[in-house]
Design an enzyme around this catalytic site. Sequence first.
Site, PDB file in Angstrom:
ATOM      1  N   LYS A  79       6.290   1.856  -2.456  1.00 31.30           N
ATOM      2  CA  LYS A  79       5.943   3.277  -2.502  1.00 31.30           C
ATOM      3  C   LYS A  79       6.787   3.996  -1.441  1.00 31.30           C
ATOM      4  O   LYS A  79       7.024   3.453  -0.362  1.00 31.30           O
ATOM      5  CB  LYS A  79       4.447   3.413  -2.195  1.00 31.30           C
ATOM      6  CG  LYS A  79       3.876   4.805  -2.350  1.00 31.30           C
ATOM      7  CD  LYS A  79       2.362   4.763  -2.120  1.00 31.30           C
ATOM      8  CE  LYS A  79       1.711   6.104  -2.337  1.00 31.30           C
ATOM      9  NZ  LYS A  79       0.237   6.039  -2.167  1.00 31.30           N
ATOM     10  N   SER A 154      -2.206   8.089  -6.037  1.00 27.33           N
ATOM     11  CA  SER A 154      -0.867   8.522  -5.732  1.00 27.33           C
ATOM     12  C   SER A 154       0.222   7.451  -5.850  1.00 27.33           C
ATOM     13  O   SER A 154       1.393   7.785  -5.931  1.00 27.33           O
ATOM     14  CB  SER A 154      -0.848   9.101  -4.321  1.00 27.33           C
ATOM     15  OG  SER A 154      -1.125   8.094  -3.367  1.00 27.33           O
ATOM     16  N   SER A 178      -5.823   5.370  -4.331  1.00 23.58           N
ATOM     17  CA  SER A 178      -4.411   5.524  -4.702  1.00 23.58           C
ATOM     18  C   SER A 178      -3.671   4.248  -5.090  1.00 23.58           C
ATOM     19  O   SER A 178      -2.544   4.311  -5.574  1.00 23.58           O
ATOM     20  CB  SER A 178      -3.638   6.204  -3.559  1.00 23.58           C
ATOM     21  OG  SER A 178      -3.871   7.595  -3.585  1.00 23.58           O
TER      22      SER A 178
END
Lengths: 505, 95
Positions: A79, A154, A178
């Site tokens: 990420k 996310s 997330s």
Amino acid sequence: MDIFDLTAHELSDLLKKREITDLDITSAILKRIQQIDGDVRAYVTITEENALNAARNVHERRSKGDDLPPLAGIPMALKDNFCTKGVRTTCSSRMLENFIPPYSATVVDKLLENSAVLLGKLNMDEFAMGSSTESSYFFPTRNPWDLDRVPGGSSGGSAAAVAAGEAVFALGSDTGGSIRQPAAFCGIVGMKPTYGLVSRNGVVAFASSMDQVGPLTKDVRDCALVLNAIAGYDPLDSTSVNRNVPDYTAFLTGEIKGKRIGVVREMIDDGLDSRVAEVFNNAVSKLEELGAVVDECSLPVAATASVPVYHIIAPAEASSNLARFDGVRYGFRAVPEKGKKYTLEEMYMKTRSEGFGPEVKRRIMMGTYVLSSGCYEKYYLKAAKVRTLIKKDFEQAYERFDVLITPTTPDLPFLLGEKVNPLDSYNSDKYTVPVNIAGLPAISIPCGFVEGLPVGMQIIAPAFREDSLFQVAYAFEQNTPYHRERPPIKRRASEEKAKGSDIND
Amino acid sequence: MALSRKDMEELAVLAQIAFDEEELTDLQVQLNNLLQYVETINEIDTENVEPTFYLLPLQNVWRQDEDGHQPLAPEEVFQNAPEHERGFFKVPRIL
């Protein structure tokens, strides 16, 4: 099966048997990225050359007979809120569009010490604020099961990349769901470990009392392997807990006879999509069939008050954490029109106005308000007290149960652009948020499909009882086929719509 | 107690973010909706309940001030700075 369909442990076995080389694997995944990332859009940055060099290096060491760890030669991606020395780290924000970290996060160093191969950096909601990856400054990522739908967020880039075979595994961060929510939306495994188990040094902070780093993988064994590599005390993270870390693969026994499992009553109520409920109920029956003792349990405060508490505490902490982005030491700085000059304060305000997107600004404003004088008691202190009651709810439940289970999300992956009202999308996290508020470990695993879209089951354990998560998750997975399904990478919603209109014509 | 226009303007200064008129109007509506939503927790009885700010029983974590973490080299400190000069971050003129 193609190379890009395989798990880390399957690839590791092939490498040991010399049926494949490290370079074959990285080349195959890079080719996969080239073929489909134009559709999926999981990657913000691809480090192709570095990846090939790293793979060659592992291959040479392997050829010399070096004893290598299980993740050696396995291509993975991160990420884009994990600092990577020399590799752009953007948080999918204009604020950090050109930020090149001078050091790597501790967990990144750990993966590289394990000789995993870094492929690049993955798209996310800006500064990890969102549940769809649509708030990325760059572009939205798409769900590999239906390109018309969101991958969740996310960590949407992380989940989509692993599901689509564009990375064998990925790391994400989880502040309110997330990791688990996108894992559920993309039909893979995602784990949020106990607060304090995995170092956050070098991970860009969002809400420090809840942020935690974790793996997104194709199956439960891979999840255990990645957690083995990243868990453990780090003196550079003052919230990191100094305790022994077991070998998590030891808990993959498949045996759950007598395990006491609580189904959270408030999370199978009216707010749950009936199709998701049906899949979830079948999963519960499966666990009973495997010998678990299943009963209902109640989390009266945690199930109802967690989302409002989260939307006080998370923005409060974010408004403080994001104060550092001021255009002085790193990141974006607003430039005045030609011939004009900013004062220092104008520079700060313009920089933050132009550098942050709407969701980030909304949360900074909310956080600033709830911490402002006269509001602190009413909002922040009240939320902190309710947080104590939420923790107590879980403590009471664990007097009767080893783990609790819920659907990971109340609904199926939604269409891009479908949820425009912030309050709507906040609801998508209502089963995952309580876990962060209480600091507990939880895993989401695939538990079935509705019309070709994946459904996730969440398992929640007491603090530092990841062993229980692995036991239950592995037993369920090994007795069900869902983790072996691979997505079609198609635009299904619009195709079906087109088909529908043919019939009407 | 809903947020007024004046509250919004003050908040923007506290948050150090410049907004145009329209943005601030939208945000006022959104924040008021959100506040109304989070205020539902006021119905929960928290009499005699201690607040939880941290999840772990950790106090301040100290280390000896000796060869600890390697600091960044000066060029690494400044490599991402929008403007710097002679070992300083440069900002618009203050005085």
